[in-house]
Scaffold this active site. Structure first.
Site, PDB file in Angstrom:
ATOM      1  N   HIS A   1     -14.248 -32.445  11.113  1.00  0.00           N
ATOM      2  CA  HIS A   1     -14.211 -32.872  12.522  1.00  0.00           C
ATOM      3  C   HIS A   1     -12.772 -32.974  13.036  1.00  0.00           C
ATOM      4  CE1 HIS A   1     -18.480 -33.865  12.090  1.00  0.00           C
ATOM      5  NE2 HIS A   1     -18.149 -34.476  10.963  1.00  0.00           N
TER       6      HIS A   1
ATOM      7  N   SER B   1       9.710 -17.943  24.294  1.00  0.00           N
ATOM      8  CA  SER B   1       9.314 -18.118  25.688  1.00  0.00           C
ATOM      9  C   SER B   1      10.394 -17.556  26.597  1.00  0.00           C
ATOM     10  CB  SER B   1       9.119 -19.611  25.985  1.00  0.00           C
ATOM     11  OG  SER B   1       9.054 -19.857  27.372  1.00  0.00           O
TER      12      SER B   1
ATOM     13  N   LYS C   1      11.105 -22.590  22.212  1.00  0.00           N
ATOM     14  CA  LYS C   1       9.754 -22.255  21.762  1.00  0.00           C
ATOM     15  C   LYS C   1       9.760 -21.162  20.682  1.00  0.00           C
ATOM     16  CE  LYS C   1       6.329 -23.443  23.148  1.00  0.00           C
ATOM     17  NZ  LYS C   1       5.594 -22.986  24.343  1.00  0.00           N
TER      18      LYS C   1
ATOM     19  N   GLU D   1      -2.464 -15.925  17.292  1.00  0.00           N
ATOM     20  CA  GLU D   1      -3.250 -16.054  18.514  1.00  0.00           C
ATOM     21  C   GLU D   1      -3.919 -14.729  18.875  1.00  0.00           C
ATOM     22  OE1 GLU D   1      -0.514 -17.632  21.354  1.00  0.00           O
ATOM     23  OE2 GLU D   1      -0.551 -19.658  20.511  1.00  0.00           O
TER      24      GLU D   1
END
Length: 621
Positions: free
Chosen positions: A156, A277, A283, A290
């Site tokens: 969970h 970025s 970043k 992804e």
């Protein structure tokens, strides 16, 4: 010119041609179409539709065309023909004239495309199988490198129990092994040759379809012509297999995205699989992972589209089936690219062991061990579960971990708890307690790693035309070091039925041939195994396979000329004199680099006295 133009007084308009033509995407099957045509030429030759001379001319032209296609595959898509079959036929006619028009005798584009597509799928599946193995090996290497590193396990998305980081790696190894098994099963079911089924009713020529299937490397011929030309179950199975595997890769990607986040900080991804970025210079984004996660939906979509296309289609072939290719041609390379990218992510990953261990110690992850401790003291588990829940509340209220509670605090809830509770609650003790098979103890994880590293799927089979390149590389390698006689690639094409090959995890890694002389004497030659493979037993498998073949052919004697007599002696061969060999055998010695200082030993095997049993087609080494 369209292959079907005779029925029509005018050609299609440009809009319909663009809508109808499949060459812009089915050009990728050019090699398969040519290989299928080579096999079909042989089948027509056997039923006297083609003379020996015509057959040889067609095969030579087809192999010339194959070399051109391999040199510049993209050019095929620009030829302007309707489909890959039209392109190959037109190119063949340009090379050999009207003789090229005879090749389509007895076959249809329906059985032709079904054959090409299966051949492409088998070849692509073999490449993906190798990528699955390579990805698994990357995970195994990471598991070995990080052996002993502790990681918080989650349910969970909350910390549950500590596990070894290697245990996490091995969970995905299990998934990849299932993916490989599903892929192998799908290939096994598609391993039937539709060629010779015609448009839908079969061919009117006495084609030996089983021999044709063997020439093309299929296990057998299809049994029903209606089903053969309209079956696309293999496409659905491959897309299903790809979808499940992509599902696994997406879970893998999500885990690492979370582990890589600033909130967790468990791992750092390498620069080569991340990006920055355009606005925020600090970043470092996990774009590779992804994209794996994102491309999963693309593969799922291809499977859904295929299912909808096939729904309610009547027998036999319908033009709807042209929609079977673009989705698969996109999905399988996408799957392959994601496997390669996963490997890159795994190889460059850095694990912050201090941070993972600290996280594993938090969240009261040793609560289950405390419950087990109470069970060992004679308290029923359900009651122990309740007691531990109360102790967790105490720990939370004081901002402590369970092991930081005092003995008085423990005993205030349960009097059976004593000083011996503290060793039980230590992190390493929690891990070592999981000793059952499949658990996260070091012993069990080490066992899992060792077992996974030992898995090699070895097969031995008769060779086919797709194996010519691999066989040629093996023979040329051993010829250069003086262990085998050199052989021209064209000779291998004409004598492909003499060869057997071994495959390790779907890749050809060994070969040998059984040459039969006019007298009925047979010789095993061109025996060689890829020296970089490292999987033992292939030579024996090849020799056993050829001896079984020789026995089935009613041959009585098989000979070898070898520098490793001990190897053949273990297989039942006995030394003999070179003087007893026919002159035709000895003439090959003129080609040998060591003919002046020959150190080969003649050995033979008498089949009428031997009991050669069937060997298993698959071994786990």
């Amino acid at each position: 010119m369209a292959l079907w133009g005779g029925r029509f007084s005018s050609g299609p308009d440009e809009a319909f041609k663009q809508f109808n033509d499949s060459l812009p995407f089915d050009y990728v099957m050019a090699e398969q179409d040519i290989i299928g045509s080579v096999a079909w030429a042989g089948a027509l030759n056997r039923v006297d539709v083609l003379t020996d001379d015509e057959h040889q001319r067609l095969v030579a032209a087809l192999y010339e065309l194959l070399e051109e296609v391999q040199a510049n595959p993209g050019s095929v898509a620009l030829s302007g023909e309707e489909d890959i079959h039209s392109h190959v036929e037109a190119a063949l006619i340009n090379k050999v004239g009207d003789l090229g028009k005879k090749l389509h005798t007895g076959r249809s584009r329906n059985d032709q495309v079904a054959t090409d597509f299966r051949l492409w799928c088998k070849q692509t599946a073999s490449t993906i199988a190798e990528a699955l193995i390579a990805t698994k090996q990357s995970l195994l290497a990471l598991a070995e490198r990080e052996f002993g590193t502790v990681l918080p396990g989650y349910t969970h998305l909350q910390r549950a129990q500590p596990v070894l980081f290697s245990h996490w790696c091995m969970a995905y190894v299990e998934m990849l092994e299932r993916d490989a098994g599903r892929l192998q099963d799908a290939v096994k079911r598609m391993d039937q040759c539709p060629l010779g089924s015609g448009a839908l009713a079969g061919t009117a020529y006495a084609i030996d379809r089983e021999l044709l299937a063997q020439d093309l490397g299929f296990a057998q011929a299809t049994r029903n012509s209606l089903d053969a030309v309209s079956d696309r179950d293999f496409v659905v199975e491959l897309l299903s297999t790809a979808s499940i595997s992509m599902l696994h890769l997406s879970r893998f990607a999500e885990d690492l995205i979370f582990y890589n986040s600033g909130e967790a900080g468990f791992v750092e991804l390498a620069d080569n699989v991340t990006s920055g970025s355009s606005l925020m210079p600090q970043k470092k984004n996990p774009d590779a992972l992804e994209l794996i996660r994102g491309k999963t939906g693309r593969v799922f979509g291809a499977m859904s589209a295929m299912m909808m296309t096939l729904k309610s289609l009547p027998l036999a072939y319908n033009k709807d089936m042209q929609e079977d290719k673009e989705g698969l041609f996109d999905a399988l390379p996408t799957w392959l690219a994601c496997l390669h990218m996963a490997q890159s992510c795994i190889k460059g990953i850095k694990v912050n062991g201090d941070k993972t261990r600290a996280a594993a110690q938090g969240g009261h992850a040793n609560a289950t061990e405390l419950a087990d401790y109470l069970v060992a003291k004679g308290i029923p588990f359900r009651e122990g579960h309740h007691i531990v829940g109360q102790l967790v509340q105490v720990a939370i209220s004081e901002g402590k971990s369970l092991e930081q509670l005092t003995l008085e605090q423990f005993q205030a809830v349960s009097s059976v708890i004593d000083e011996d509770v503290y060793p039980v609650l230590e992190l390493d003790a929690c891990l070592q307690a999981r000793q059952a098979l499949g658990g996260t103890s070091q012993q069990q994880v080490a066992h899992a790693i060792k077992h996974a590293k030992q898995q090699h799927c070895i097969t031995v089979r008769d060779a086919n035309l797709h194996d010519v390149e691999a066989i040629s590389e093996l023979i040329q390698y051993w010829a250069k070091v003086g262990e085998n006689l050199p052989r021209a690639k064209s000779d291998m094409v004409h004598s492909i039925n003499e060869f057997a090959v071994t495959e390790v995890n779907g890749k050809v890694t060994g070969c040998a041939s059984l040459y039969i002389y006019d007298t009925g004497l047979a010789e095993i030659r061109s025996l060689g195994v890829n020296p970089e493979c490292g999987v033992k037993g292939q030579g024996r498998m090849l020799v056993d396979h050829l001896l079984i073949k020789a026995k089935k052919l009613a041959l009585k004697r098989v000979i070898v000329l070898t520098r490793v007599p001990n190897f053949f002696a273990k297989l039942g061969f006995e030394q003999s004199s070179k003087d007893s060999l026919p002159e035709k055998v000895m003439k090959d010695c003129e080609l040998c680099l060591r003919k002046e200082n020959c150190d080969e030993v003649a050995m033979d095997f008498y089949l009428q006295h031997a009991s050669v049993g069937e060997i298993p087609c698959k071994l786990i080494a």
